[in-house]
Enzyme design. Structure first.
Site, PDB file in Angstrom:
ATOM      1  N   GLU A 141       0.839  -1.213   0.000  1.00  0.00           N
ATOM      2  CA  GLU A 141       0.000   0.000   0.000  1.00  0.00           C
ATOM      3  C   GLU A 141       0.872   1.261   0.000  1.00  0.00           C
ATOM      4  O   GLU A 141       0.729   2.142   0.853  1.00  0.00           O
ATOM      5  CB  GLU A 141      -0.990  -0.015   1.174  1.00  0.00           C
ATOM      6  CG  GLU A 141      -1.955  -1.181   1.083  1.00  0.00           C
ATOM      7  CD  GLU A 141      -3.174  -1.125   2.014  1.00  0.00           C
ATOM      8  OE1 GLU A 141      -3.250  -0.233   2.871  1.00  0.00           O
ATOM      9  OE2 GLU A 141      -4.056  -1.988   1.856  1.00  0.00           O
ATOM     10  N   GLU A 190      -4.798  -8.854  -0.387  1.00  0.00           N
ATOM     11  CA  GLU A 190      -5.576  -8.563   0.821  1.00  0.00           C
ATOM     12  C   GLU A 190      -7.035  -8.514   0.427  1.00  0.00           C
ATOM     13  O   GLU A 190      -7.424  -7.698  -0.426  1.00  0.00           O
ATOM     14  CB  GLU A 190      -5.159  -7.229   1.465  1.00  0.00           C
ATOM     15  CG  GLU A 190      -3.820  -7.310   2.170  1.00  0.00           C
ATOM     16  CD  GLU A 190      -3.481  -6.072   2.991  1.00  0.00           C
ATOM     17  OE1 GLU A 190      -4.402  -5.413   3.512  1.00  0.00           O
ATOM     18  OE2 GLU A 190      -2.273  -5.787   3.107  1.00  0.00           O
TER      19      GLU A 190
HETATM   20  O1  AHR Z   1      -5.040  -6.057   6.924  1.00  0.00           O
HETATM   21  C1  AHR Z   1      -4.997  -4.911   7.687  1.00  0.00           C
HETATM   22  C2  AHR Z   1      -4.391  -3.722   6.953  1.00  0.00           C
HETATM   23  O2  AHR Z   1      -5.200  -3.378   5.875  1.00  0.00           O
HETATM   24  C3  AHR Z   1      -3.044  -3.965   6.315  1.00  0.00           C
HETATM   25  O3  AHR Z   1      -1.996  -3.785   7.197  1.00  0.00           O
HETATM   26  C4  AHR Z   1      -3.006  -2.917   5.253  1.00  0.00           C
HETATM   27  O4  AHR Z   1      -2.198  -3.301   4.170  1.00  0.00           O
HETATM   28  C5  AHR Z   1      -4.452  -2.739   4.878  1.00  0.00           C
HETATM   29  O5  AHR Z   1      -4.818  -1.418   4.814  1.00  0.00           O
END
Ligand code: AHR
Length: 522
Positions: A192, A330
């Site tokens: 991110e 994610e």
């Molecule tokens: O999964 C939790 C958080 O969500 C992670 O650290 C981040 O990459 C995302 O915003």
């Protein structure tokens, strides 16, 4: 008067017979699609809340049964679902992580600046992560630090992990207990970077990515599969810039040094979380939600299909041969509340989200080659929840267990028209179906019934195959928010499917309201 009160009471006590909707579908077993990469069933674990500490690592002296500090109950449960790959150490933590703090006899405690400024003891570092993976038979996907790290740190970490013990970095690793180099097949270049990982613009990150890509290699010289940070949800402009600026080698690159037919970027990530309300300020609750939040959650989860379709269309412009994979590293549900550390209850609703999302990944198997649900233990849409020495398996775990039959299997098309499930203004398809044939020739069909009120009478017409037997399991529960607890751990577990049979070339099955089923045909 008494009679009418009694009648009303009787009416209330009589269970309402669920309405059943008939659905006809056709399975085309002679039309094979792409292989469903087993890495779609990948996991993500971050130093956050009780994900690593307690969830995996209890330390060698813990009374909780462990092997070299890693809890045995969690390892056994994860082995059972055949976890193919685990992404670590973050998440946001990855761009805060300095690998040297977590190797050697003296660990350096630090502050986890992203997650409540928890003290990070660094007792779980590279060696412990690799040991954990060898215990569950999974492969590593390591995210290197771009935000607060350097190319040099990333390069030296790769050398430490992969060099022969006869070299200085390999000798250091051997002194710390690991003689044989580890294989590090997947490397993420930051996390991110548009947000917690450095607040970069797409152009800036494209530049960083190229630079890291030139140096992040294993010691044999082999380049791992490099994954660039991709868009946040529907930030298609980010995808466009990354594909344009960072997917391929510069024309001047020396062909002797680089295989210029292979993109510099092997994968582009995508992050998407399912929030019932679709707003971060007020996401929605994990339990005791109404049908409005049930359907809005399903609708958001199904948005994954549009996201992949639109990102893939942009990727096709720059990579028509689909050499760059889309890596959904994610995904999952994210609710309000919980006791902290992003711990949340996991209900039957999460099982449905997992099922429809995995079916979507199957649909896009040509482009989606890996996905990592967030997060494996005690954080967000977890497989496993622990409370000190106790452990429970969530409804999401059971979907991953039921669906493991699709790993590395060949997708088979299924044609159907889904009836609509409506609540208020919202509507979604009532059913989601996916099928594959495994290497032994068995066909598996996974079906989710998204409607919490109506059952489905499914007729699946089989073409291109003669099946002799069918078996199946179904996951459902009394309430939309039914979940497993430490005192009632088996409230939501798969049971043998009812009403499933073969009638000539048709598989017939009853799919209860709000359920996930997997059928096996032989
Ligand atoms: O999964 C939790 C958080 O969500 C992670 O650290 C981040 O990459 C995302 O915003």
């Amino acid at each position: 008067m008494l009679k009418s009160v009694l009648t009303a009471a009787l009416l209330l006590a009589t269970p309402v017979m669920a309405e059943t909707v008939k659905v006809e579908a056709t399975l085309k077993a002679d039309k094979a699609g792409p292989v469903i990469n087993r890495n779609i069933y990948g996991q993500f674990v971050e130093h956050l809340g009780r994900g690593v500490y307690e969830g995996i690592w209890v330390g060698k002296d813990s009374p909780i049964p462990n092997t070299r500090g890693i809890r045995n109950d969690v390892v056994a449960a994860l082995k059972h679902i055949k976890v193919p790959v685990v992404r670590w150490p973050g998440g946001c933590f990855a761009d805060d992580y300095h690998w040297r703090d977590g190797v050697g006899p003296e660990r350096k405690p630090t502050i986890n600046s992203n997650w409540n400024r928890q003290i990070e003891p660094n007792s779980f570092g590279t060696h412990e992560f690799m040991d954990f993976l060898s215990q569950i038979d999974a492969q590593p996907f390591v995210s290197v630090n771009v935000g607060s790290g350097s190319v040099k740190d990333a390069q030296s970490w790769m050398q430490y992990m992969t060099a022969e013990p006869t070299t200085p970095p390999g000798a250091e690793r051997a002194r710390n207990g690991q003689q044989t180099p580890w294989s590090v097949p997947y490397v993420g270049i930051g996390n991110e970077t548009w947000g917690c990982g450095g607040q970069m613009r797409a152009d800036d990150y494209a530049y960083e990515f190229r630079k890291y890509a030139a140096y992040v290699k294993s010691s044999s010289g082999k380049r791992p599969f490099l994954i660039a940070v991709g868009p946040d949800t529907d930030d298609y402009a980010w995808t466009e810039t990354l594909m344009k600026e960072a997917a391929w080698w510069r024309p001047a690159a020396t062909p002797m040094m680089y295989n210029i037919d292979r993109p510099i970027m092997d994968g582009l990530s995508l992050h998407f979380y399912t929030l019932p309300s679709n707003t971060w300020q007020n996401k929605g609750v994990a339990t005791q939600f109404g049908e409005d939040q049930w359907i809005s959650t399903m609708k958001r989860a199904l948005f994954m299909d549009e996201l992949i379709t639109k990102n893939s269309a942009i990727m096709d412009k720059y990579d028509p041969q689909k050499k760059v994979a889309l890596i959904v590293d994610e995904w999952g549900t994210w609710y309000d509340g919980g006791p902290g550390g992003l711990y949340q209850e996991n209900t039957l609703r999460d099982a449905l989200v997992a099922a429809v999302t995995l079916n979507i990944f199957h649909d896009h198997a040509e482009r989606v080659k890996m996905a990592n649900i967030a997060q494996m233990i005690n954080v967000l849409q977890a497989m496993i929840l622990t409370d000190k020495d106790k452990m429970i398996l969530t409804p999401t775990y059971h979907v991953f267990e039921m669906y493991k039959v699709h790993q590395d299997a060949t997708r088979i098309p299924v044609n159907y028209t889904a009836p609509v499930y409506r609540y208020g203004e919202a509507e979604v398809p009532m059913i989601s179906v996916s099928a594959s044939r495994d290497k032994a020739g068995k066909i598996h069909v996974s079906v989710a019934n998204l409607d919490p009120n109506r059952a489905i009478a499914l007729d699946l017409i089989l073409t291109g195959v003669k099946a002799k037997t069918v078996t199946g399991r179904t996951l459902t529960a009394p309430a939309t928010d039914s979940h497993n607890t430490f005192t009632a751990p088996n409230t939501v577990t798969p049971k043998p499917a009812t009403g499933v049979k073969l009638k000539g070339d048709t598989l017939t099955a009853n799919l209860p309201a709000k359920s996930v089923s997997v059928f096996e045909l032989q």
